[in-house]
Design an enzyme around this catalytic site. Structure first.
Site, PDB file in Angstrom:
ATOM      1  CD  GLN A  69      48.377  60.451  18.214  1.00 49.67           C
ATOM      2  OE1 GLN A  69      48.456  59.546  17.431  1.00 49.67           O
ATOM      3  NE2 GLN A  69      48.759  60.289  19.464  1.00 49.67           N
ATOM      4  CB  SER A  70      42.217  62.521  18.028  1.00 46.38           C
ATOM      5  OG  SER A  70      41.701  63.655  18.698  1.00 46.38           O
ATOM      6  NE  ARG A  90      44.989  78.446  26.120  1.00 42.76           N
ATOM      7  CZ  ARG A  90      44.029  78.094  26.975  1.00 42.76           C
ATOM      8  NH1 ARG A  90      43.465  79.004  27.722  1.00 42.76           N
ATOM      9  NH2 ARG A  90      43.665  76.839  27.085  1.00 42.76           N
ATOM     10  CG  PHE A 149      38.322  72.403  22.277  1.00 39.28           C
ATOM     11  CD1 PHE A 149      39.674  72.572  22.564  1.00 39.28           C
ATOM     12  CD2 PHE A 149      37.707  73.287  21.400  1.00 39.28           C
ATOM     13  CE1 PHE A 149      40.398  73.590  21.967  1.00 39.28           C
ATOM     14  CE2 PHE A 149      38.427  74.305  20.809  1.00 39.28           C
ATOM     15  CZ  PHE A 149      39.781  74.461  21.086  1.00 39.28           C
ATOM     16  CE1 TYR A 190      45.328  63.889  26.418  1.00 41.62           C
ATOM     17  CE2 TYR A 190      44.385  63.470  28.580  1.00 41.62           C
ATOM     18  CZ  TYR A 190      44.964  64.337  27.674  1.00 41.62           C
ATOM     19  OH  TYR A 190      45.161  65.646  28.007  1.00 41.62           O
ATOM     20  CD  GLU A 191      45.829  55.742  20.915  1.00 44.16           C
ATOM     21  OE1 GLU A 191      45.782  56.668  20.106  1.00 44.16           O
ATOM     22  OE2 GLU A 191      45.417  54.595  20.647  1.00 44.16           O
ATOM     23  CG  ASP A 220      44.957  60.063  20.394  1.00 45.76           C
ATOM     24  OD1 ASP A 220      43.812  60.297  20.790  1.00 45.76           O
ATOM     25  OD2 ASP A 220      45.960  60.179  21.116  1.00 45.76           O
ATOM     26  N   GLY A 299      42.531  36.326  11.009  1.00 48.31           N
ATOM     27  CA  GLY A 299      41.701  35.825   9.919  1.00 48.31           C
ATOM     28  C   GLY A 299      41.638  34.304   9.918  1.00 48.31           C
ATOM     29  N   GLY A 300      41.297  33.758   8.804  1.00 43.93           N
ATOM     30  CA  GLY A 300      41.094  32.316   8.718  1.00 43.93           C
ATOM     31  C   GLY A 300      42.350  31.540   8.368  1.00 43.93           C
ATOM     32  CD  GLN A 301      44.234  31.273   4.692  1.00 39.72           C
ATOM     33  OE1 GLN A 301      44.781  30.199   4.926  1.00 39.72           O
ATOM     34  NE2 GLN A 301      43.324  31.401   3.744  1.00 39.72           N
TER      35      GLN A 301
HETATM   36  N1  COA Z   1      41.790  80.779  23.396  1.00 44.92           N
HETATM   37  C1  COA Z   1      41.269  80.688  24.624  1.00 44.92           C
HETATM   38  N2  COA Z   1      40.947  79.520  25.210  1.00 44.92           N
HETATM   39  C2  COA Z   1      41.186  78.408  24.489  1.00 44.92           C
HETATM   40  C3  COA Z   1      41.720  78.432  23.204  1.00 44.92           C
HETATM   41  C4  COA Z   1      42.032  79.688  22.651  1.00 44.92           C
HETATM   42  N3  COA Z   1      42.544  79.812  21.440  1.00 44.92           N
HETATM   43  N4  COA Z   1      41.829  77.172  22.757  1.00 44.92           N
HETATM   44  C5  COA Z   1      41.371  76.380  23.732  1.00 44.92           C
HETATM   45  N5  COA Z   1      40.982  77.128  24.778  1.00 44.92           N
HETATM   46  C6  COA Z   1      40.408  76.653  26.022  1.00 44.92           C
HETATM   47  C7  COA Z   1      39.029  76.080  25.810  1.00 44.92           C
HETATM   48  O1  COA Z   1      38.065  77.099  25.728  1.00 44.92           O
HETATM   49  C8  COA Z   1      38.897  75.222  27.028  1.00 44.92           C
HETATM   50  O2  COA Z   1      38.601  76.035  28.153  1.00 44.92           O
HETATM   51  P1  COA Z   1      37.372  75.745  29.165  1.00 44.92           P
HETATM   52  O3  COA Z   1      37.514  74.334  29.633  1.00 44.92           O
HETATM   53  O4  COA Z   1      37.604  76.753  30.247  1.00 44.92           O
HETATM   54  O5  COA Z   1      36.104  75.938  28.469  1.00 44.92           O
HETATM   55  C9  COA Z   1      40.317  74.700  27.138  1.00 44.92           C
HETATM   56  O6  COA Z   1      41.180  75.605  26.512  1.00 44.92           O
HETATM   57  C10 COA Z   1      40.528  73.388  26.375  1.00 44.92           C
HETATM   58  O7  COA Z   1      40.135  72.486  27.154  1.00 44.92           O
HETATM   59  P2  COA Z   1      40.215  70.918  26.970  1.00 44.92           P
HETATM   60  O8  COA Z   1      39.836  70.471  25.629  1.00 44.92           O
HETATM   61  O9  COA Z   1      39.404  70.457  28.117  1.00 44.92           O
HETATM   62  O10 COA Z   1      41.751  70.598  27.178  1.00 44.92           O
HETATM   63  P3  COA Z   1      42.399  69.601  28.222  1.00 44.92           P
HETATM   64  O11 COA Z   1      43.858  69.731  28.032  1.00 44.92           O
HETATM   65  O12 COA Z   1      41.897  69.825  29.599  1.00 44.92           O
HETATM   66  O13 COA Z   1      41.889  68.172  27.749  1.00 44.92           O
HETATM   67  C11 COA Z   1      41.653  66.361  26.185  1.00 44.92           C
HETATM   68  C12 COA Z   1      42.536  67.511  26.696  1.00 44.92           C
HETATM   69  C13 COA Z   1      42.349  65.786  24.963  1.00 44.92           C
HETATM   70  C14 COA Z   1      41.539  65.302  27.271  1.00 44.92           C
HETATM   71  C15 COA Z   1      40.261  66.893  25.819  1.00 44.92           C
HETATM   72  O14 COA Z   1      40.407  67.975  24.939  1.00 44.92           O
HETATM   73  C16 COA Z   1      39.364  65.846  25.197  1.00 44.92           C
HETATM   74  O15 COA Z   1      38.834  64.959  25.861  1.00 44.92           O
HETATM   75  N6  COA Z   1      39.149  65.954  23.874  1.00 44.92           N
HETATM   76  C17 COA Z   1      38.254  65.077  23.138  1.00 44.92           C
HETATM   77  C18 COA Z   1      38.826  63.719  22.921  1.00 44.92           C
HETATM   78  C19 COA Z   1      40.158  63.764  22.236  1.00 44.92           C
HETATM   79  O16 COA Z   1      40.331  64.298  21.181  1.00 44.92           O
HETATM   80  N7  COA Z   1      41.132  63.096  22.864  1.00 44.92           N
HETATM   81  C20 COA Z   1      42.357  62.756  22.224  1.00 44.92           C
HETATM   82  C21 COA Z   1      43.361  63.756  22.347  1.00 44.92           C
HETATM   83  S1  COA Z   1      44.734  63.241  21.415  1.00 44.92           S
END
Ligand code: COA
Length: 478
Positions: A69-70, A90, A149, A190-191, A220, A299-301
C-alpha cells in the site's frame, strides 16, 4: 523530463525600465545552465487554456518497484498527476495484493486495483541476468525509482544507491521504510505497526480502553503522500543541480508528523493539565504521557460526537459538534438555552471548560431530535462547525464527490466497473488522469520496445530466457 524553454531575450522596452527594476530582472534571470545544458529560467506563461497545457508531471518516468500500500499510494498519485509510472512486478506473481482480499474470483482485488490505477505493468525477474539488463536500461531511462521493499532487499538485488547513481546520476531513488536509521531500521513494518510506533495508537481511543488504531491508513497511505512530496521536491531541486538524490520516508516519522499536535500536548503537560480534554472537566488527573482523548477536539475549540435521530438503529447517526467560541450565542439560541449567553458559568470559554460534559449532554438533547443532515443544515446556516458521520456507503453514493473526481468509477476488463479514489489534490492546470489498474505484465512488450528500444528479435530472446515470464510449471513438473 520535458525540456523547459529558454527565456526570451530582454525586450527594448524592458531595457528602458528604471534602473532598480532592471537590476531586479537581471538578478532574477540566472542565464546559467545546469549540468544538462538546460536553462534554469522559466518559459513565458503559457497561452493555452487552463487544463490544456499538459499534465503537471508529464515527461517524468518512474520505475515503480512498489508493492502493498504505502509505495503504490505514492506512485498512483504521481501517475494521476501525469507521470509515466511503470510498475515492475515479479513474473507470474506480481504485487501480492493482486490476490489479497479478492471479492471477484480470478480478478485483481480491489486492494490492488484501487492503488495502482493509471500505471503500466511490466514483469521482470530482477534475479535473472537478462532481467537485470532490462532494469539497467530502465534505470538509465527513468527519472525516479520508487521502492518499499523490506530493508536491504534492493541492495540484495544489486541495486545499491552507488550502482544506480553511477548508471544514472540524475535518478532519484525514493524509499518507504518502516523506521529511519536507529534500533528498528531493519524491521519489516505494516500499517498498524507504524500507527503504534508513531504515537497514533497511544493517543487514540477512550481513556478507559486500550490503545486504538484508526481506520485511516496514516502509516501506509500517509507515508506514501510524504514520499510523493519528497519526490517532486527532489525533481525540483534536480532542475538546479542536475543530479538525483535519495528520498526516504519512514512510516514512523510520517505517522508522528500527522500526530504533531499530540507531541505539542506532551510538552504542554509539563506546564499543567490539558484543559480542553474532557478528562479535565471530569476531574480526572493527568498522568505523565498524553492520554487518549476519545472524541475530544485536537484543537482549542471544545467538541464532541453527539447522537442524532435514529442512532438506536443506525450506527452512523452521529454528528461531530464544535462549540466554537465566536458562535456560542448561536449555539445557545439553537438548543434553547439563551440565558447561557450571559450566565457567568457559561458565557466565556474558560467558564465552560469544567462544564463541558454537561454542556454537550444538553446539546445532544437537541441533536437527538434531528437527523445528522438536518443538524448540518441548521448549524451551517449560522456558521456553527459540525460534521456528519458519513458511512462508506454514503460516501460511495455521494454525487458531489463523483462530480469533483474524488470518487471515480473506472472499468476493468476482468472485474468490470469499480470505484476508486481519484486525486484528492486538485490542480487547476493539470486535470487528474484516473484510469484503471493494469493487468499483470500488460505493458511488458510495449515498454520493452517503445520505452527501452528492444528489437522484436531481442524481445523474443528475453521471453525464451524466462526473465519476463513465469516459469512454465508443466515443464518443471515433467
Ligand atoms: N523479481 C524477483 N524478485 C523480486 C521482485 C522481482 N520483480 N520483486 C521483489 N522481489 C523480491 C525481493 O528481491 C525480495 O527478495 P529477498 O528478500 O530475497 O531479497 C522480496 O521479493 C521482497 O521482499 P520484501 O519486501 O521483504 O517482501 P515481504 O512480503 O516479505 O515484506 C513488507 C513486505 C511490506 C513487510 C516489506 O516490504 C517492508 O517492510 N517494506 C517497507 C515498509 C513498507 O512499505 N511497509 C508498508 C507496506 S504497505
Amino acid at each position: 523530463m520535458a525540456k523547459s524553454k529558454r527565456p526570451k531575450a530582454k525586450s527594448r522596452a524592458a531595457a528602458k525600465k528604471p534602473a532598480r527594476k532592471v537590476v531586479k530582472l537581471a538578478a532574477r534571470k540566472p542565464a546559467k545552465t545546469n549540468g544538462n545544458g538546460k536553462s534554469n529560467g522559466l518559459p513565458k506563461p503559457s497561452n493555452k487554456p487552463y487544463g490544456q497545457a499538459g499534465l503537471a508531471l508529464q515527461g517524468v518516468r518512474i520505475l515503480d518497484f512498489t508493492h502493498v500500500q504505502s509505495g503504490p499510494t505514492c506512485t498512483q498519485l504521481l501517475a494521476y498527476m501525469g507521470a509515466d509510472v511503470m510498475k515492475v512486478e515479479r513474473p507470474g506473481a506480481g504485487d501480492i495484493t493482486r490476490g489479497q482480499l479478492r471479492d471477484v474470483p480470478n480478478a485483481d482485488s480491489l486492494y490492488f486495483t484501487m492503488l495502482n490505477g493509471t500505471k503500466r505493468s511490466i514483469t521482470i525477474d530482477s534475479k535473472h541476468p537478462k532481467g537485470m539488463d532490462i532494469l539497467n536500461r530502465m534505470i538509465k531511462t527513468c527519472d525516479v525509482l520508487v521502492e518499499n521493499f523490506a530493508p536491504g532487499a534492493l541492495d540484495r538485488m544489486g541495486l545499491t544507491w552507488e550502482y544506480i547513481h553511477k548508471l544514472n546520476p540524475r535518478m532519484i531513488v525514493a524509499s518507504v521504510k518502516g523506521f529511519g536509521p536507529g534500533p528498528y531500521e531493519e524491521c519489516k513494518v505494516y500499517e498498524n505497526v507504524a500507527q503504534c510506533a508513531g504515537g497514533a495508537a497511544s493517543t487514540t481511543g477512550f481513556r478507559e480502553g486500550p490503545p486504538l488504531v484508526t481506520g485511516a491508513q496514516i502509516g501506509d497511505s500517509g507515508t506514501g503522500l510524504h514520499l510523493a512530496l519528497g519526490i517532486v521536491t527532489a525533481l525540483y531541486q534536480r532542475v538546479r543541480t542536475g543530479r538525483g538524490q535519495r528520498v526516504l520516508a519512514a512510516m514512523q516519522d510520517g505517522v508522528l508528523n500527522l500526530c504533531r499536535v499530540k507531541l505539542r500536548d506532551q510538552q504542554r503537560l509539563a506546564h499543567g493539565p490539558l484543559t480542553e480534554y474532557s478528562q479535565f472537566s471530569e476531574g480526572v488527573p493527568f498522568g505523565k504521557a498524553v492520554p487518549r482523548a476519545g472524541n475530544d477536539s485536537g484543537g482549542g475549540q471544545p467538541a464532541w460526537l453527539l447522537k442524532c435521530k435514529g442512532w438506536e438503529t443506525d450506527p452512523d447517526a452521529y454528528i461531530y459538534f464544535i462549540t466554537q467560541a465566536p458562535v456560542w450565542a448561536e449555539i445557545c439560541d439553537l438548543i434553547g438555552e439563551p440565558t447561557w449567553k450571559t450566565d457567568p458559568d457559561y458565557a466565556t470559554p474558560k467558564a465552560r471548560l469544567p462544564r463541558l460534559k454537561s454542556i454537550f449532554a444538553r446539546i445532544e438533547q437537541w441533536t437527538e431530535t434531528k437527523t445528522k443532515f438536518e443538524v448540518m443544515e441548521i448549524c451551517n446556516k449560522v456558521d456553527i462547525p459540525v460534521g456528519p458521520i458519513l458511512s462508506m456507503k454514503e460516501i460511495a453514493e455521494d454525487e458531489s464527490l463523483r462530480k469533483t473526481g474524488t470518487v471515480v468509477e473506472v472499468d476493468h476488463p476482468v472485474r468490470g466497473k469499480y470505484l476508486t479514489v481519484g486525486n484528492p489534490i486538485k490542480l487547476s492546470d493539470s486535470p487528474a488522469k484516473v484510469e484503471r489498474s493494469p493487468l499483470l505484465g500488460e505493458h511488458t512488450e510495449e515498454i520493452l520496445s517503445k520505452v527501452l528500444g528492444y528489437k522484436a528479435a531481442e524481445i523474443a530472446d528475453i521471453k525464451k530466457s524466462g526473465a519476463i515470464t513465469a516459469p512454465d510449471k508443466s515443464k518443471a513438473a515433467a
